[in-house]
Design an enzyme around this catalytic site. Structure first.
Site, PDB file in Angstrom:
ATOM      1  N   TYR A 149       0.825   3.272  12.891  1.00 37.62           N
ATOM      2  CA  TYR A 149       1.058   2.146  11.968  1.00 37.62           C
ATOM      3  C   TYR A 149       2.558   1.805  11.918  1.00 37.62           C
ATOM      4  CZ  TYR A 149       1.703  -0.271   7.524  1.00 37.62           C
ATOM      5  OH  TYR A 149       2.092  -1.168   6.559  1.00 37.62           O
ATOM      6  N   LYS A 153       4.625  -1.596  13.266  1.00 37.39           N
ATOM      7  CA  LYS A 153       5.500  -2.427  12.422  1.00 37.39           C
ATOM      8  C   LYS A 153       6.901  -2.526  13.024  1.00 37.39           C
ATOM      9  CE  LYS A 153       2.670  -3.653   9.156  1.00 37.39           C
ATOM     10  NZ  LYS A 153       2.441  -5.042   8.744  1.00 37.39           N
ATOM     11  N   ASN A 178       6.560   1.514  -1.182  1.00 35.31           N
ATOM     12  CA  ASN A 178       5.200   1.716  -1.707  1.00 35.31           C
ATOM     13  C   ASN A 178       4.906   0.686  -2.793  1.00 35.31           C
ATOM     14  OD1 ASN A 178       6.033   4.406  -0.504  1.00 35.31           O
ATOM     15  ND2 ASN A 178       3.869   4.713  -0.899  1.00 35.31           N
ATOM     16  N   LYS A 187      -8.428  -1.986  -1.772  1.00 30.01           N
ATOM     17  CA  LYS A 187      -7.898  -1.155  -0.689  1.00 30.01           C
ATOM     18  C   LYS A 187      -8.512   0.247  -0.714  1.00 30.01           C
ATOM     19  CE  LYS A 187      -3.630  -1.482   0.569  1.00 30.01           C
ATOM     20  NZ  LYS A 187      -2.156  -1.447   0.552  1.00 30.01           N
ATOM     21  N   ARG A 217       9.139   9.062  -3.656  1.00 34.27           N
ATOM     22  CA  ARG A 217       8.742   7.768  -3.127  1.00 34.27           C
ATOM     23  C   ARG A 217       9.486   6.655  -3.860  1.00 34.27           C
ATOM     24  NH1 ARG A 217       7.006  10.089   0.167  1.00 34.27           N
ATOM     25  NH2 ARG A 217       5.007  10.181   1.215  1.00 34.27           N
TER      26      ARG A 217
HETATM   27  N1  LIG Z   1       0.925  -2.161   0.065  1.00 41.13           N
HETATM   28  C1  LIG Z   1       1.962  -1.484   0.569  1.00 41.13           C
HETATM   29  O1  LIG Z   1       2.441  -0.527  -0.059  1.00 41.13           O
HETATM   30  C2  LIG Z   1       2.588  -1.893   1.887  1.00 41.13           C
HETATM   31  C3  LIG Z   1       3.722  -1.180   2.316  1.00 41.13           C
HETATM   32  C4  LIG Z   1       4.313  -1.545   3.522  1.00 41.13           C
HETATM   33  C5  LIG Z   1       3.798  -2.599   4.255  1.00 41.13           C
HETATM   34  N2  LIG Z   1       2.684  -3.246   3.831  1.00 41.13           N
HETATM   35  C6  LIG Z   1       2.177  -4.360   4.654  1.00 41.13           C
HETATM   36  O2  LIG Z   1       2.000  -5.487   3.830  1.00 41.13           O
HETATM   37  C7  LIG Z   1       0.917  -6.279   4.314  1.00 41.13           C
HETATM   38  C8  LIG Z   1      -0.081  -6.495   3.192  1.00 41.13           C
HETATM   39  O3  LIG Z   1      -0.568  -5.227   2.789  1.00 41.13           O
HETATM   40  P1  LIG Z   1      -1.550  -5.020   1.567  1.00 41.13           P
HETATM   41  O4  LIG Z   1      -1.095  -3.840   0.816  1.00 41.13           O
HETATM   42  O5  LIG Z   1      -1.751  -6.309   0.865  1.00 41.13           O
HETATM   43  O6  LIG Z   1      -2.869  -4.569   2.351  1.00 41.13           O
HETATM   44  P2  LIG Z   1      -4.307  -5.222   2.408  1.00 41.13           P
HETATM   45  O7  LIG Z   1      -5.095  -4.381   3.337  1.00 41.13           O
HETATM   46  O8  LIG Z   1      -4.815  -5.456   1.029  1.00 41.13           O
HETATM   47  O9  LIG Z   1      -4.009  -6.634   3.075  1.00 41.13           O
HETATM   48  C9  LIG Z   1      -4.091  -6.874   4.455  1.00 41.13           C
HETATM   49  C10 LIG Z   1      -5.076  -8.005   4.659  1.00 41.13           C
HETATM   50  O10 LIG Z   1      -5.177  -8.261   6.053  1.00 41.13           O
HETATM   51  C11 LIG Z   1      -6.543  -8.489   6.345  1.00 41.13           C
HETATM   52  N3  LIG Z   1      -6.757  -8.156   7.747  1.00 41.13           N
HETATM   53  C12 LIG Z   1      -6.866  -6.929   8.309  1.00 41.13           C
HETATM   54  N4  LIG Z   1      -7.080  -7.032   9.616  1.00 41.13           N
HETATM   55  C13 LIG Z   1      -7.116  -8.364   9.893  1.00 41.13           C
HETATM   56  C14 LIG Z   1      -7.304  -9.115  11.077  1.00 41.13           C
HETATM   57  N5  LIG Z   1      -7.521  -8.521  12.255  1.00 41.13           N
HETATM   58  N6  LIG Z   1      -7.276 -10.465  11.002  1.00 41.13           N
HETATM   59  C15 LIG Z   1      -7.074 -11.087   9.812  1.00 41.13           C
HETATM   60  N7  LIG Z   1      -6.888 -10.423   8.650  1.00 41.13           N
HETATM   61  C16 LIG Z   1      -6.907  -9.080   8.706  1.00 41.13           C
HETATM   62  C17 LIG Z   1      -7.318  -7.600   5.408  1.00 41.13           C
HETATM   63  O11 LIG Z   1      -8.651  -8.063   5.215  1.00 41.13           O
HETATM   64  C18 LIG Z   1      -6.473  -7.688   4.150  1.00 41.13           C
HETATM   65  O12 LIG Z   1      -6.921  -8.741   3.314  1.00 41.13           O
HETATM   66  C19 LIG Z   1       0.349  -5.529   5.507  1.00 41.13           C
HETATM   67  O13 LIG Z   1       0.923  -6.071   6.668  1.00 41.13           O
HETATM   68  C20 LIG Z   1       0.821  -4.112   5.286  1.00 41.13           C
HETATM   69  O14 LIG Z   1       0.924  -3.408   6.502  1.00 41.13           O
HETATM   70  C21 LIG Z   1       2.068  -2.921   2.653  1.00 41.13           C
END
Ligand SMILES: NC(=O)c1ccc[n+]([C@@H]2O[C@H](COP(=O)([O-])OP(=O)(O)OC[C@H]3O[C@@H](n4cnc5c(N)ncnc54)[C@H](O)[C@@H]3O)[C@@H](O)[C@H]2O)c1
Length: 321
Positions: A149, A153, A178, A187, A217
């Site tokens: 992952y 990124k 986070n 999630k 964190r």
């Molecule tokens: N929440 C955190 O703490 C955090 C930390 C670092 C980075 N991120 C990044 O932030 C972004 C949003 O994360 P989040 O926490 O809202 O997670 P999340 O899983 O709720 O949101 C990701 C969304 O992408 C959609 N998705 C997954 N695969 C897909 C695909 N192939 N095509 C289209 N849509 C797809 C999922 O259905 C989901 O709605 C992500 O890129 C994640 O990697 C989140």
């Protein structure tokens, strides 16, 4: 609350991953503050859920970011701005090919669409790019991911840098730490530890922490993540920025804060840690985010947990009890 002078009314905005946690909060922020913006959500409804979008007045496209036929539907629009949140966000997935395809390779395809539309792009990177490097984490230092992952990124950051340079575009990467707050419930096991511990505390179970709860964190409240995204739209040069609270706190402290705020008295159970890539200390150095994006986090841990607690209670009562 508006975070910047930018006016999104009359603009067409794409939010990939808009049914997910961060994407849906962004969709509502834009809808509430810029009622004449046209917001289009694109999501595969993997961890995203329609319930996150109840009350959303914009358009929703169900599609897989890694499928060129689905992506082609975006050419029915002319986007001014793109928030790219879609990703395999589960950091424990080990299918390397899949994670790189969905997170990194599909991003390249999306950038080509952004270029054709003349759109500015803000995308989600991650603190996972730092792996277990010593904190505080700074962009350009210790970028040694420990899982696929984080690798995907970091690959996105490299793709963005090159693409922006070659095409004279503005592409901003935000390395979220986070994130916690409303609309993360779908999630499931990958929701923040703040929600998971909160729900365990409310159900009277002894919450489990990895021995001895001393890992630190940088937890950042969703409102501050939204702020960073909106402010990034005004950036006039490309770059990658950390988005955290700027403060690392021990899990023991987080647990103590939650029990105090939720007014429940339970003890922790310490368990062995099964993950060899588990980070021991993450902490965002947010000095360049502050200086260059005008980012000013408003929620420390206490304020964030205080703001979120009523929602945690609601989730417990409607989904768990
Ligand atoms: N929440 C955190 O703490 C955090 C930390 C670092 C980075 N991120 C990044 O932030 C972004 C949003 O994360 P989040 O926490 O809202 O997670 P999340 O899983 O709720 O949101 C990701 C969304 O992408 C959609 N998705 C997954 N695969 C897909 C695909 N192939 N095509 C289209 N849509 C797809 C999922 O259905 C989901 O709605 C992500 O890129 C994640 O990697 C989140």
């Amino acid at each position: 609350m508006k975070y910047s002078d930018i006016n999104l009314n009359g603009k067409t905005i794409l939010i990939t991953g808009g049914a997910g946690f961060i994407g849906s909060n962004l969709a509502f922020h834009v809808q509430d503050n810029y009622p004449r913006a046209r917001v289009v959500v694109f999501d595969a409804f993997a961890l995203g859920h329609f319930k996150n979008l109840r009350g959303f007045n914009g358009e929703t496209i169900a599609g897989d970011i890694a499928n060129p036929l689905d992506l082609a539907r975006l050419n029915d629009y002319k986007f001014d701005y793109i928030f790219h949140e879609a990703a395999i966000s589960d950091t424990t997935i080990s299918d390397q090919k899949l994670v790189v395809q969905v997170n990194a390779n599909a991003f390249s395809d999306l950038l080509k669409i952004a270029k054709a539309h003349g759109a500015k792009v803000v995308y989600a990177s991650s603190a996972g790019t730092y792996g277990n490097s010593p904190a505080p984490n700074r962009v350009g230092e210790g970028e040694t991911p420990e899982n696929i992952y984080g690798f995907s990124k970091l690959t996105m950051d490299r793709i963005a840098e090159r693409f922006a340079k070659e095409n004279n575009m503005t592409i901003i990467g935000l390395r979220y730490f986070n994130v916690y707050g409303p609309r993360e419930i779908y999630k499931g096991k990958t929701a923040s530890m703040i929600l998971q511990l909160g729900l365990q505390i409310l159900s009277g179970k002894r919450p489990r922490l990895f021995k001895w709860g001393e890992q630190k964190r940088d937890f950042v409240y969703i409102e501050d993540v939204i702020q960073a995204n909106i402010k990034a739209l005004s950036a006039d040069k490309s770059g990658v920025y950390n988005v955290g609270s700027g403060e690392a706190r021990e899990y023991n402290e987080i647990f103590g804060n939650l029990t105090k705020t939720l007014e429940v008295n339970v003890e922790v159970e310490y368990i062995d840690n099964p993950w060899n890539f588990f980070q021991t200390h993450t902490e965002a150095d947010i000095s360049t985010t502050k200086a260059e994006l005008d980012y000013a986090p408003r929620f420390g841990l206490e304020k964030g947990i205080g703001a979120y607690a009523p929602q945690i209670v609601k989730i417990y009562e409607s989904e768990i009890k």
